[in-house]
Scaffold this active site. Structure first.
Site, PDB file in Angstrom:
ATOM      1  N   LEU A  33       0.819  -1.218   0.000  1.00 17.63           N
ATOM      2  CA  LEU A  33       0.000   0.000   0.000  1.00 17.63           C
ATOM      3  C   LEU A  33       0.853   1.269   0.000  1.00 17.63           C
ATOM      4  O   LEU A  33       1.853   1.362   0.701  1.00 17.63           O
ATOM      5  CB  LEU A  33      -0.945   0.014   1.210  1.00 17.63           C
ATOM      6  CG  LEU A  33      -1.977  -1.113   1.299  1.00 17.63           C
ATOM      7  CD1 LEU A  33      -2.995  -0.814   2.395  1.00 17.63           C
ATOM      8  CD2 LEU A  33      -2.691  -1.369  -0.024  1.00 17.63           C
ATOM      9  N   HIS A  37      -3.249   4.040  -2.894  1.00 16.11           N
ATOM     10  CA  HIS A  37      -4.251   3.212  -2.214  1.00 16.11           C
ATOM     11  C   HIS A  37      -4.930   4.015  -1.094  1.00 16.11           C
ATOM     12  O   HIS A  37      -6.142   3.950  -0.915  1.00 16.11           O
ATOM     13  CB  HIS A  37      -3.598   1.974  -1.591  1.00 16.11           C
ATOM     14  CG  HIS A  37      -2.932   1.054  -2.565  1.00 16.11           C
ATOM     15  ND1 HIS A  37      -1.572   0.900  -2.629  1.00 16.11           N
ATOM     16  CD2 HIS A  37      -3.437   0.218  -3.503  1.00 16.11           C
ATOM     17  CE1 HIS A  37      -1.267   0.012  -3.563  1.00 16.11           C
ATOM     18  NE2 HIS A  37      -2.375  -0.423  -4.116  1.00 16.11           N
ATOM     19  N   LYS A 149      -5.419   5.261 -12.278  1.00 19.98           N
ATOM     20  CA  LYS A 149      -4.092   4.741 -12.658  1.00 19.98           C
ATOM     21  C   LYS A 149      -4.235   3.496 -13.542  1.00 19.98           C
ATOM     22  O   LYS A 149      -3.539   3.342 -14.531  1.00 19.98           O
ATOM     23  CB  LYS A 149      -3.321   4.431 -11.376  1.00 19.98           C
ATOM     24  CG  LYS A 149      -2.197   3.447 -11.494  1.00 19.98           C
ATOM     25  CD  LYS A 149      -0.972   4.129 -12.023  1.00 19.98           C
ATOM     26  CE  LYS A 149       0.251   3.236 -12.075  1.00 19.98           C
ATOM     27  NZ  LYS A 149       0.051   1.832 -11.944  1.00 19.98           N
ATOM     28  N   GLN A 153      -8.586  -1.266 -16.315  1.00 21.59           N
ATOM     29  CA  GLN A 153      -9.204  -2.109 -15.294  1.00 21.59           C
ATOM     30  C   GLN A 153     -10.541  -1.534 -14.838  1.00 21.59           C
ATOM     31  O   GLN A 153     -11.542  -2.262 -14.735  1.00 21.59           O
ATOM     32  CB  GLN A 153      -8.252  -2.229 -14.098  1.00 21.59           C
ATOM     33  CG  GLN A 153      -8.853  -2.855 -12.861  1.00 21.59           C
ATOM     34  CD  GLN A 153      -7.803  -3.112 -11.804  1.00 21.59           C
ATOM     35  OE1 GLN A 153      -7.105  -4.112 -11.844  1.00 21.59           O
ATOM     36  NE2 GLN A 153      -7.669  -2.202 -10.852  1.00 21.59           N
TER      37      GLN A 153
HETATM   38  P1  AMP Z   1      -3.218  -2.644  -6.841  1.00 15.02           P
HETATM   39  O1  AMP Z   1      -2.900  -2.934  -5.406  1.00 15.02           O
HETATM   40  O2  AMP Z   1      -2.037  -2.198  -7.635  1.00 15.02           O
HETATM   41  O3  AMP Z   1      -4.011  -3.749  -7.485  1.00 15.02           O
HETATM   42  O4  AMP Z   1      -4.174  -1.369  -6.822  1.00 15.02           O
HETATM   43  C1  AMP Z   1      -5.337  -1.346  -6.040  1.00 15.02           C
HETATM   44  C2  AMP Z   1      -6.137  -0.121  -6.388  1.00 15.02           C
HETATM   45  O5  AMP Z   1      -5.358   1.039  -6.139  1.00 15.02           O
HETATM   46  C3  AMP Z   1      -6.527  -0.077  -7.868  1.00 15.02           C
HETATM   47  O6  AMP Z   1      -7.860   0.418  -7.974  1.00 15.02           O
HETATM   48  C4  AMP Z   1      -5.541   0.894  -8.433  1.00 15.02           C
HETATM   49  O7  AMP Z   1      -5.998   1.559  -9.598  1.00 15.02           O
HETATM   50  C5  AMP Z   1      -5.371   1.859  -7.289  1.00 15.02           C
HETATM   51  N1  AMP Z   1      -4.111   2.595  -7.432  1.00 15.02           N
HETATM   52  C6  AMP Z   1      -2.879   2.085  -7.603  1.00 15.02           C
HETATM   53  N2  AMP Z   1      -1.973   3.061  -7.787  1.00 15.02           N
HETATM   54  C7  AMP Z   1      -2.658   4.241  -7.716  1.00 15.02           C
HETATM   55  C8  AMP Z   1      -2.295   5.617  -7.836  1.00 15.02           C
HETATM   56  N3  AMP Z   1      -1.029   5.998  -8.050  1.00 15.02           N
HETATM   57  N4  AMP Z   1      -3.268   6.547  -7.721  1.00 15.02           N
HETATM   58  C9  AMP Z   1      -4.558   6.174  -7.518  1.00 15.02           C
HETATM   59  N5  AMP Z   1      -4.963   4.891  -7.393  1.00 15.02           N
HETATM   60  C10 AMP Z   1      -4.033   3.935  -7.501  1.00 15.02           C
END
Ligand code: AMP
Length: 283
Positions: A33, A37, A149, A153
């Protein structure tokens, strides 16, 4: 914050919150995280939800040779960050709980999964849809929060929720960036100091593309060439794609008429595959 890896305990906790009159906001993650996140968790909190955060490194969304084994796993720091950001329940199921030995059922997305990252990550979005559908059935959120981001997805999850008639609001949250523009990502941890410096080219390429459009360029090919020149400064790197697409359908937009378009790119620097995007309003 309550923490559990047990599906029934998760259901009991969300049922109790619902009975107490709360709506459920859900933030699915794979852990590692960071402030991106945290922004999702804070948004769900601001919306007044009972906030459920899941951490599950989902094996079905990784292809052969991808980074499933090496994906950063930082459970203690994640729990502290989730709590500080306002999570009420942290759900951390293991692979057996989510899939079991014989779970062959999959949720297959439609054409949207063939665009952008699709050809480079076969099966990835099927894995995403499958795990998100499972998590939605466990948590039964009123709203789920995703980051822009991962633009493809969130478009695919929106379509899944619509197609499968799931009564869940999908909320998209803005991209959180480092001070130098690099989009925050768990995978940034793979970058060496030199690679980290070169990775700033992704954001600069998006800005260059946006500037070209602002100064009147309407041929996507020209905009993409300008972006490619900026990315070449990150070399050695491998560009999977640079694309200008409709933000809703993800279809290529070779000529830019009025309205929003999305500039999107995916680049491999060292062992990290980085993605980023920017929505531009064409006047
Ligand atoms: P992940 O743990 O990478 O699967 O991401 C979980 C959630 O966090 C997903 O909805 C991502 O799009 C979001 N997320 C990841 N990086 C960012 C970021 N830099 N800014 C905003 N949301 C993010």
């Amino acid at each position: 914050m309550i923490t559990t890896s047990d599906i029934e305990a998760c259901r009991r906790t969300t049922d109790a919150a619902r009975r107490a009159g709360r709506t459920i906001g859900f933030v699915p993650t794979m852990g590692g995280l960071h402030a991106g996140h945290a922004s999702l968790i804070e948004r769900a909190r601001t919306d007044g939800r009972f906030v459920v955060v899941s951490i599950f490194v989902n094996p079905t969304q990784f292809g052969p040779g991808e980074d499933l084994q090496s994906y950063p796993r930082t459970p203690e720091a994640d729990a502290a960050r989730a709590k500080a950001s306002g999570a009420d329940l942290l759900f951390t199921p293991d692979g057996d709980a989510m899939y079991g030995a014989d779970a062959g059922t999959r949720v297959r997305p439609g054409r949207l999964a063939e665009a952008l990252c699709g050809p480079f990550r076969p099966g990835h979005f099927e894995g995403v849809c499958t795990v998100v559908a499972k998590l939605f059935h466990i948590v039964r959120p009123d709203a789920a929060y995703f980051g822009q981001k991962d633009a493809q997805q969130v478009v695919i999850v929106r379509a899944m929720v619509r197609d499968l008639r799931m009564p869940i609001e999908i909320v998209t949250c803005p991209i959180v960036r480092e001070p130098d523009g690099l989009a925050m990502s768990t995978r940034n941890a793979y970058l060496s100091a030199d690679e980290r410096r070169r990775a700033t080219a992704l954001y600069r390429a998006l800005q260059t593309g946006a500037e070209r459009i602002a100064s009147g360029e309407r041929r996507s090919g020209k905009v993409i060439s300008a972006m490619r020149r900026v990315l070449d400064e990150a070399s050695p790197c491998r560009i999977d794609y640079i694309a200008i697409v409709d933000p809703g359908t993800l279809e290529d937009r070779p000529e830019l008429g009025a309205g929003p378009v999305m500039l999107a790119l995916a680049v491999r620097i060292g062992s990290a595959r980085l993605i980023d995007n920017q929505i531009v309003d064409v006047p």
